[in-house]
Design a protein around this motif. Structure first.
Motif, PDB file in Angstrom:
ATOM      1  N   MET A   1     -13.087  35.123 -28.030  1.00 60.64           N
ATOM      2  CA  MET A   1     -12.494  33.918 -27.712  1.00 60.64           C
ATOM      3  C   MET A   1     -13.686  32.776 -27.428  1.00 60.64           C
ATOM      4  O   MET A   1     -14.390  33.164 -26.648  1.00 60.64           O
ATOM      5  N   THR A   2     -13.562  31.811 -27.806  1.00 59.02           N
ATOM      6  CA  THR A   2     -14.567  30.308 -27.849  1.00 59.02           C
ATOM      7  C   THR A   2     -13.902  29.062 -27.116  1.00 59.02           C
ATOM      8  O   THR A   2     -12.847  28.731 -27.535  1.00 59.02           O
ATOM      9  N   THR A   3     -14.733  28.727 -26.008  1.00 55.85           N
ATOM     10  CA  THR A   3     -14.071  27.518 -25.406  1.00 55.85           C
ATOM     11  C   THR A   3     -15.422  26.545 -25.462  1.00 55.85           C
ATOM     12  O   THR A   3     -16.349  26.814 -25.171  1.00 55.85           O
ATOM     13  N   ARG A   4     -14.659  25.468 -26.079  1.00 56.12           N
ATOM     14  CA  ARG A   4     -15.400  24.238 -26.213  1.00 56.12           C
ATOM     15  C   ARG A   4     -15.521  23.372 -24.837  1.00 56.12           C
ATOM     16  O   ARG A   4     -14.234  23.050 -24.556  1.00 56.12           O
ATOM     17  N   VAL A   5     -16.522  23.286 -24.043  1.00 57.52           N
ATOM     18  CA  VAL A   5     -16.375  22.471 -22.661  1.00 57.52           C
ATOM     19  C   VAL A   5     -17.134  21.091 -22.738  1.00 57.52           C
ATOM     20  O   VAL A   5     -18.086  21.019 -23.480  1.00 57.52           O
ATOM     21  N   LEU A   6     -16.449  20.129 -22.485  1.00 61.76           N
ATOM     22  CA  LEU A   6     -16.598  18.718 -22.485  1.00 61.76           C
ATOM     23  C   LEU A   6     -17.111  18.128 -21.378  1.00 61.76           C
ATOM     24  O   LEU A   6     -16.765  18.640 -20.240  1.00 61.76           O
ATOM     25  N   SER A   7     -18.001  16.932 -21.378  1.00 55.62           N
ATOM     26  CA  SER A   7     -18.344  16.407 -20.296  1.00 55.62           C
ATOM     27  C   SER A   7     -17.306  15.500 -19.376  1.00 55.62           C
ATOM     28  O   SER A   7     -16.633  14.704 -20.163  1.00 55.62           O
ATOM     29  N   PRO A   8     -17.111  16.146 -18.099  1.00 56.61           N
ATOM     30  CA  PRO A   8     -16.150  15.042 -17.166  1.00 56.61           C
ATOM     31  C   PRO A   8     -16.512  13.681 -17.099  1.00 56.61           C
ATOM     32  O   PRO A   8     -15.838  13.099 -16.760  1.00 56.61           O
ATOM     33  N   VAL A   9     -17.836  13.381 -17.138  1.00 45.48           N
ATOM     34  CA  VAL A   9     -18.349  12.058 -17.043  1.00 45.48           C
ATOM     35  C   VAL A   9     -19.358  11.334 -17.904  1.00 45.48           C
ATOM     36  O   VAL A   9     -19.965  12.481 -18.644  1.00 45.48           O
ATOM     37  N   LYS A  10     -19.695  10.067 -17.997  1.00 44.84           N
ATOM     38  CA  LYS A  10     -20.663   9.441 -18.598  1.00 44.84           C
ATOM     39  C   LYS A  10     -22.006   9.788 -17.797  1.00 44.84           C
ATOM     40  O   LYS A  10     -21.791   9.437 -16.564  1.00 44.84           O
ATOM     41  N   LEU A  39     -23.751   5.313 -12.466  1.00 45.06           N
ATOM     42  CA  LEU A  39     -23.324   4.917 -11.308  1.00 45.06           C
ATOM     43  C   LEU A  39     -22.345   3.625 -11.030  1.00 45.06           C
ATOM     44  O   LEU A  39     -22.539   2.698 -10.755  1.00 45.06           O
ATOM     45  N   THR A  40     -21.345   4.129 -12.028  1.00 44.15           N
ATOM     46  CA  THR A  40     -20.054   2.909 -11.800  1.00 44.15           C
ATOM     47  C   THR A  40     -18.995   3.934 -11.643  1.00 44.15           C
ATOM     48  O   THR A  40     -18.745   5.134 -11.942  1.00 44.15           O
ATOM     49  N   ALA A  41     -18.035   3.096 -10.897  1.00 43.79           N
ATOM     50  CA  ALA A  41     -16.648   3.733 -10.602  1.00 43.79           C
ATOM     51  C   ALA A  41     -15.889   4.107 -12.047  1.00 43.79           C
ATOM     52  O   ALA A  41     -16.005   3.196 -13.001  1.00 43.79           O
ATOM     53  N   GLY A  42     -15.157   5.144 -11.979  1.00 43.28           N
ATOM     54  CA  GLY A  42     -14.478   5.785 -13.014  1.00 43.28           C
ATOM     55  C   GLY A  42     -13.735   6.920 -12.828  1.00 43.28           C
ATOM     56  O   GLY A  42     -13.680   7.410 -11.616  1.00 43.28           O
ATOM     57  N   ASP A  43     -13.147   7.561 -13.735  1.00 36.91           N
ATOM     58  CA  ASP A  43     -12.657   8.878 -13.649  1.00 36.91           C
ATOM     59  C   ASP A  43     -13.564   9.852 -14.273  1.00 36.91           C
ATOM     60  O   ASP A  43     -14.172   9.849 -15.270  1.00 36.91           O
ATOM     61  N   ALA A  44     -13.242  11.090 -13.743  1.00 35.77           N
ATOM     62  CA  ALA A  44     -13.692  12.354 -13.921  1.00 35.77           C
ATOM     63  C   ALA A  44     -12.723  12.914 -15.008  1.00 35.77           C
ATOM     64  O   ALA A  44     -11.510  12.895 -14.552  1.00 35.77           O
ATOM     65  N   VAL A  45     -13.162  13.284 -16.162  1.00 39.77           N
ATOM     66  CA  VAL A  45     -11.907  14.014 -16.922  1.00 39.77           C
ATOM     67  C   VAL A  45     -11.965  15.590 -17.300  1.00 39.77           C
ATOM     68  O   VAL A  45     -12.983  16.072 -16.648  1.00 39.77           O
ATOM     69  N   SER A  46     -10.917  16.148 -17.608  1.00 35.98           N
ATOM     70  CA  SER A  46     -10.789  17.532 -17.768  1.00 35.98           C
ATOM     71  C   SER A  46     -11.853  18.000 -18.833  1.00 35.98           C
ATOM     72  O   SER A  46     -11.840  17.288 -19.951  1.00 35.98           O
ATOM     73  N   PRO A  47     -12.511  18.820 -18.814  1.00 35.27           N
ATOM     74  CA  PRO A  47     -13.383  19.188 -19.693  1.00 35.27           C
ATOM     75  C   PRO A  47     -12.855  20.105 -20.729  1.00 35.27           C
ATOM     76  O   PRO A  47     -13.353  20.765 -21.932  1.00 35.27           O
ATOM     77  N   VAL A 140     -24.889  11.221 -22.446  1.00 37.74           N
ATOM     78  CA  VAL A 140     -23.578  11.898 -22.738  1.00 37.74           C
ATOM     79  C   VAL A 140     -22.457  10.765 -22.488  1.00 37.74           C
ATOM     80  O   VAL A 140     -22.707  10.344 -21.365  1.00 37.74           O
ATOM     81  N   GLU A 141     -21.484  10.758 -23.175  1.00 36.21           N
ATOM     82  CA  GLU A 141     -20.322  10.115 -22.939  1.00 36.21           C
ATOM     83  C   GLU A 141     -19.315  11.136 -22.356  1.00 36.21           C
ATOM     84  O   GLU A 141     -19.177  12.362 -22.614  1.00 36.21           O
ATOM     85  N   ALA A 142     -18.258  10.594 -21.421  1.00 33.58           N
ATOM     86  CA  ALA A 142     -17.254  11.262 -20.865  1.00 33.58           C
ATOM     87  C   ALA A 142     -16.455  12.145 -22.378  1.00 33.58           C
ATOM     88  O   ALA A 142     -16.324  11.195 -23.249  1.00 33.58           O
ATOM     89  N   GLY A 143     -16.124  13.155 -22.348  1.00 36.41           N
ATOM     90  CA  GLY A 143     -15.328  13.704 -23.464  1.00 36.41           C
ATOM     91  C   GLY A 143     -16.388  14.365 -24.586  1.00 36.41           C
ATOM     92  O   GLY A 143     -16.023  14.951 -25.457  1.00 36.41           O
ATOM     93  N   ASP A 144     -17.708  14.246 -24.451  1.00 33.77           N
ATOM     94  CA  ASP A 144     -18.656  14.889 -25.274  1.00 33.77           C
ATOM     95  C   ASP A 144     -18.865  16.355 -25.135  1.00 33.77           C
ATOM     96  O   ASP A 144     -18.757  16.755 -23.957  1.00 33.77           O
ATOM     97  N   ALA A 145     -19.019  17.053 -26.161  1.00 33.78           N
ATOM     98  CA  ALA A 145     -19.066  18.722 -25.980  1.00 33.78           C
ATOM     99  C   ALA A 145     -20.434  18.883 -25.391  1.00 33.78           C
ATOM    100  O   ALA A 145     -21.613  18.167 -25.431  1.00 33.78           O
ATOM    101  N   LEU A 146     -20.349  19.682 -24.225  1.00 35.85           N
ATOM    102  CA  LEU A 146     -21.724  20.130 -23.544  1.00 35.85           C
ATOM    103  C   LEU A 146     -22.114  21.353 -23.967  1.00 35.85           C
ATOM    104  O   LEU A 146     -23.238  21.579 -23.968  1.00 35.85           O
ATOM    105  N   PHE A 147     -21.164  22.415 -24.317  1.00 39.31           N
ATOM    106  CA  PHE A 147     -21.727  23.751 -24.677  1.00 39.31           C
ATOM    107  C   PHE A 147     -20.453  24.350 -24.887  1.00 39.31           C
ATOM    108  O   PHE A 147     -19.174  24.132 -24.498  1.00 39.31           O
TER     109      PHE A 147
END
Length: 151
Positions: A1-10, A39-47, A140-147
């Protein structure tokens, strides 16, 4: 099973060893990476797509349908802020999609409060060898693949 983990923040992707907390830096909770957030206000997103299984104002865990669980921690020692400056957009037990906003926060305010805003992104119950295709360190942008996590 492979899981792609995305960046939660920029921000800027860095090795987990840059986290100023030995629990994360020494991968005691699991292997992963860290993001120095913009260093700006925003949302952390699901990876990942999954279910919110743990939710605090400063951290959350999303478990995939296949059982992979990813921890996102918004800053270090931010539990001491007692939720101040964090806004929950979901509830424990909610189904989320990768890229969906989970917590609103302001990394600059965290830093001004004397805490590190760095964000560990950890594959829980994984081994260092199970993380593959780790993205090159840098912007990285929020939502970019990390690993990718091989289970």
């Amino acid at each position: 099973m492979t899981t792609r983990v995305l960046s939660p923040v920029k921000g800027v992707l860095a090795p987990i060893t840059e986290v100023p907390d030995p629990v994360f830096a020494e991968a005691m909770v699991g292997p992963g990476v860290a993001v120095h957030p913009e260093l700006t206000a925003g949302d952390a997103v699901s990876p990942v797509d999954g279910t919110i299984v743990t939710l605090h104002p400063h951290a959350f865990v999303v478990a995939t349908a296949e059982g992979a669980a990813v921890l996102v921690h918004l800053g270090i020692d931010t539990v001491k802020l007692q939720g101040e400056g964090f806004t929950l957009h979901v509830a424990k037990g909610d189904a989320v999609r990768a890229g969906q906003p989970v917590i609103g926060w302001d990394p600059a305010a965290v830093q001004e409060g004397g805490k590190s805003p760095i964000c560990p992104v950890v594959a829980l119950d994984a081994t260092a060898e199970s993380l593959v295709d780790v993205r090159e360190f840098g912007p990285v942008e929020a939502g970019d693949a990390l690993f990718t996590w091989q289970r």
